[in-house]
Design an enzyme around this catalytic site. Structure first.
Site, mmCIF file in Angstrom:
data_model
loop_
_atom_site.group_PDB
_atom_site.id
_atom_site.type_symbol
_atom_site.label_atom_id
_atom_site.label_comp_id
_atom_site.label_asym_id
_atom_site.label_seq_id
_atom_site.Cartn_x
_atom_site.Cartn_y
_atom_site.Cartn_z
ATOM 1 N N TRP A 156 0.830 -1.218 0.000
ATOM 2 C CA TRP A 156 0.000 0.000 0.000
ATOM 3 C C TRP A 156 0.860 1.261 0.000
ATOM 4 C CZ3 TRP A 156 -3.930 -2.881 -0.808
ATOM 5 C CH2 TRP A 156 -4.188 -3.988 -0.008
ATOM 6 N N ARG A 268 -31.015 24.096 -7.807
ATOM 7 C CA ARG A 268 -32.056 23.072 -7.952
ATOM 8 C C ARG A 268 -33.335 23.490 -7.218
ATOM 9 N NH1 ARG A 268 -33.610 18.664 -10.973
ATOM 10 N NH2 ARG A 268 -34.787 17.215 -9.676
ATOM 11 N N GLU A 363 -2.169 6.301 7.149
ATOM 12 C CA GLU A 363 -1.376 7.019 8.163
ATOM 13 C C GLU A 363 -1.958 6.821 9.570
ATOM 14 O OE1 GLU A 363 0.620 10.531 7.072
ATOM 15 O OE2 GLU A 363 0.409 10.128 4.937
ATOM 16 N N THR A 365 -5.183 4.109 11.174
ATOM 17 C CA THR A 365 -6.652 4.044 11.107
ATOM 18 C C THR A 365 -7.262 4.875 12.239
ATOM 19 O OG1 THR A 365 -6.690 2.154 12.598
ATOM 20 C CG2 THR A 365 -6.570 1.643 10.234
HETATM 21 N N1 CAA Z 1 6.826 9.813 18.858
HETATM 22 C C1 CAA Z 1 7.971 9.343 19.385
HETATM 23 N N2 CAA Z 1 8.080 8.116 19.958
HETATM 24 C C2 CAA Z 1 6.960 7.358 19.983
HETATM 25 C C3 CAA Z 1 5.743 7.788 19.458
HETATM 26 C C4 CAA Z 1 5.694 9.077 18.882
HETATM 27 N N3 CAA Z 1 4.560 9.572 18.357
HETATM 28 N N4 CAA Z 1 4.832 6.820 19.622
HETATM 29 C C5 CAA Z 1 5.450 5.791 20.236
HETATM 30 N N5 CAA Z 1 6.733 6.131 20.459
HETATM 31 C C6 CAA Z 1 7.751 5.327 21.119
HETATM 32 C C7 CAA Z 1 7.337 4.923 22.538
HETATM 33 O O1 CAA Z 1 7.728 5.893 23.484
HETATM 34 C C8 CAA Z 1 8.071 3.605 22.735
HETATM 35 O O2 CAA Z 1 9.415 3.857 23.084
HETATM 36 P P1 CAA Z 1 10.064 3.316 24.473
HETATM 37 O O3 CAA Z 1 9.893 1.810 24.451
HETATM 38 O O4 CAA Z 1 11.479 3.763 24.413
HETATM 39 O O5 CAA Z 1 9.276 3.961 25.569
HETATM 40 C C9 CAA Z 1 8.089 3.021 21.334
HETATM 41 O O6 CAA Z 1 7.875 4.102 20.423
HETATM 42 C C10 CAA Z 1 7.035 1.961 21.128
HETATM 43 O O7 CAA Z 1 5.798 2.570 21.375
HETATM 44 P P2 CAA Z 1 4.514 1.764 21.834
HETATM 45 O O8 CAA Z 1 4.873 0.841 22.949
HETATM 46 O O9 CAA Z 1 3.424 2.741 22.041
HETATM 47 O O10 CAA Z 1 4.262 0.849 20.544
HETATM 48 P P3 CAA Z 1 3.011 -0.026 20.149
HETATM 49 O O11 CAA Z 1 3.501 -1.265 19.523
HETATM 50 O O12 CAA Z 1 2.050 -0.115 21.281
HETATM 51 O O13 CAA Z 1 2.318 0.781 18.928
HETATM 52 C C11 CAA Z 1 1.206 2.437 17.666
HETATM 53 C C12 CAA Z 1 2.211 2.107 18.779
HETATM 54 C C13 CAA Z 1 0.739 3.844 17.981
HETATM 55 C C14 CAA Z 1 0.015 1.514 17.608
HETATM 56 C C15 CAA Z 1 1.990 2.390 16.330
HETATM 57 O O14 CAA Z 1 2.360 1.078 16.004
HETATM 58 C C16 CAA Z 1 1.222 3.011 15.179
HETATM 59 O O15 CAA Z 1 1.160 4.234 15.052
HETATM 60 N N6 CAA Z 1 0.645 2.153 14.295
HETATM 61 C C17 CAA Z 1 0.010 2.635 13.087
HETATM 62 C C18 CAA Z 1 1.005 2.694 11.969
HETATM 63 C C19 CAA Z 1 0.552 3.605 10.877
HETATM 64 O O16 CAA Z 1 0.105 4.725 11.098
HETATM 65 N N7 CAA Z 1 0.723 3.147 9.642
HETATM 66 C C20 CAA Z 1 0.403 3.936 8.516
HETATM 67 C C21 CAA Z 1 1.270 3.513 7.388
HETATM 68 S S1 CAA Z 1 2.041 4.810 6.546
HETATM 69 C C22 CAA Z 1 0.959 5.266 5.318
HETATM 70 O O17 CAA Z 1 -0.223 5.095 5.381
HETATM 71 C C23 CAA Z 1 1.672 5.947 4.235
HETATM 72 C C24 CAA Z 1 1.022 6.245 2.983
HETATM 73 O O18 CAA Z 1 1.578 5.878 1.947
HETATM 74 C C25 CAA Z 1 -0.125 7.189 2.903
#
Ligand code: CAA
Length: 387
Positions: A156, A268, A363, A365
């Site tokens: 994707w 309309r 980016e 859900t």
């Molecule tokens: N900024 C900085 N650090 C962050 C952060 C942020 N916003 N969010 C999390 N972290 C850090 C945490 O502090 C943690 O670090 P430490 O272990 O050192 O404390 C680490 O990252 C892991 O964080 P979590 O434990 O919160 O991780 P998680 O596995 O529970 O998941 C989540 C976090 C928010 C669910 C994340 O996986 C997420 O955002 N998932 C969605 C992914 C996404 O948005 N994908 C979209 C694809 S890109 C796209 O769509 C592009 C396109 O082409 C249009």
């Protein structure tokens, strides 16, 4: 508190509006129908400085603020969300992260092409089995001394086939979980890089979405972004900014549908008067206007927070979840206001309705945004910019 836009921001808004209405609108239905890439639109966005809006002028960017970027995204999305996602990914998922965290050498090497649109960027995080659960990366980058050997498939990917430069998130040490993830700058013409077919999508059909495959790609050590193990936080930081762009896109889609529905409601007539003289239609327009205004406040505020160097992770997630719901609801109602005409392509609103749906998915859900918001609500605004 000051809600006014600066002269420069108003000029950018006007330039984006004229570009969208004059250049993008004429061919937008055809591009949606045959899934054709908006080559001329991207070329014009490059000329207008929209591909690297926030990049410093010393790297070839336009040196503008995030509010200007949201204004341009909003106006372009009113007409063509396929074009605006190309712009959004290039700006916030590719240029912004490279400018903040890549080495000076890499900034000088890659940003001028990206910021001027000479090369398009793509952000490769999602995988066939790792979408929302972004830590479960299966793409690997094996440390081979002076280079990493990259293997895996990304799904994707916006700009997948058109990109000249990919930012790729990969696992370098599975034992370390998210601390074993890194981000790399990969050039599209390197040996072992290939792409899948262009996806046939419900909406944003003319944008280029495909899988990207990496088979034994040699990535020089210096193309890793940031210190070892920084890749997951890099992706999260990047997505926080990206969500402002997609929130602005959703706001624009809603605004475009509202403008069309309002104009149509004057033209309309039914039962002897314009349909907006009937409360059933007038109240729909009132709800659309109110909800769009609320979304606008949230989107602009998240951009303002980023510009001020204040925490914006929660604000961006809130703006995205709300604006994307407003986009969905407004576009459905805009089709309803148009009646039977709304169901045919010529009137644009059915396309906006199809385009709106993706803003609740990519980016992060809406469910992931609620996860981010709830963690912030419970624990305080967690994520300050990492310097
Ligand atoms: N900024 C900085 N650090 C962050 C952060 C942020 N916003 N969010 C999390 N972290 C850090 C945490 O502090 C943690 O670090 P430490 O272990 O050192 O404390 C680490 O990252 C892991 O964080 P979590 O434990 O919160 O991780 P998680 O596995 O529970 O998941 C989540 C976090 C928010 C669910 C994340 O996986 C997420 O955002 N998932 C969605 C992914 C996404 O948005 N994908 C979209 C694809 S890109 C796209 O769509 C592009 C396109 O082409 C249009």
């Amino acid at each position: 508190m000051d809600f006014s836009l600066s002269e420069e921001q108003l000029m950018i808004q006007q330039a984006a509006r004229e570009f969208a209405q004059n250049d993008l609108k004429p061919g937008v239905i055809q591009r949606d129908t045959d899934m054709s890439y908006p080559t001329e639109g991207v070329q014009k966005m490059s000329e207008l400085g929209f591909m690297g809006m926030m990049v410093d002028t010393k790297y070839g960017g336009s040196g503008m603020d995030t509010i200007s970027y949201t204004l341009a995204m909003e106006e372009i999305s009113k007409v063509d969300a396929s074009c605006s996602v190309i712009m959004s990914v290039n700006n916030s998922l590719v240029c912004a992260g490279i400018e903040k965290y890549a080495s000076e050498e890499n900034k000088q090497k890659y940003l001028p092409d990206l910021a001027t649109g000479a090369k398009i960027g793509a952000f490769c995080l999602s995988e066939p089995e790792a979408g929302s659960d972004a830590t479960s990366q299966r793409t690997t980058a094996e440390d081979k001394g002076d280079y990493y050997l990259l293997n895996g498939t990304k799904n994707w990917i916006t700009n997948g086939k058109k990109a000249g430069i990919y930012v790729v998130i990969a696992q370098t040490d599975i034992e370390k979980g998210h601390k074993g993830i890194n981000a790399f700058i990969v050039e599209a013409d390197w040996e072992g890089v290939s792409t899948g077919i262009k996806e046939d999508k419900l909406g944003i059909r003319s944008s280029d979405t495909s899988s990207v495959m990496f088979a034994d790609v040699k990535v020089p050590k210096e193309n890793r972004i940031g210190p070892d193990g920084f890749g997951f936080k890099y992706a999260m930081w990047t997505l926080d900014g990206g969500r402002i762009g997609i929130a602005a896109q959703a706001l624009g889609i809603a605004g475009g549908a509202y403008e069309l529905a309002t104009a149509y409601s004057h033209e309309r007539a039914a039962f002897g008067k314009p349909i907006n003289r009937h409360q059933a239609v007038a109240f729909k327009l009132a709800d659309m206007a109110t909800e769009i205004e609320a979304a606008k406040m949230m989107v602009y505020r998240s951009a303002w927070l980023k510009d001020q160097g204040k925490p914006y992770s929660q604000a961006a997630a809130m703006a995205k979840v709300y604006a994307s719901e407003v986009a969905m609801k407004t576009t459905v109602e805009a089709v309803q206001v148009h009646g039977g005409y709304g169901y045919v392509k010529e009137y644009h609103v059915e396309r906006l309705m199809r385009d709106a749906k993706i803003t609740q998915i990519y980016e992060g859900t809406s469910e992931i945004q609620r996860l981010v918001i709830s963690r912030n609500v419970i624990n305080g605004d967690l994520y300050l910019p990492i310097d």
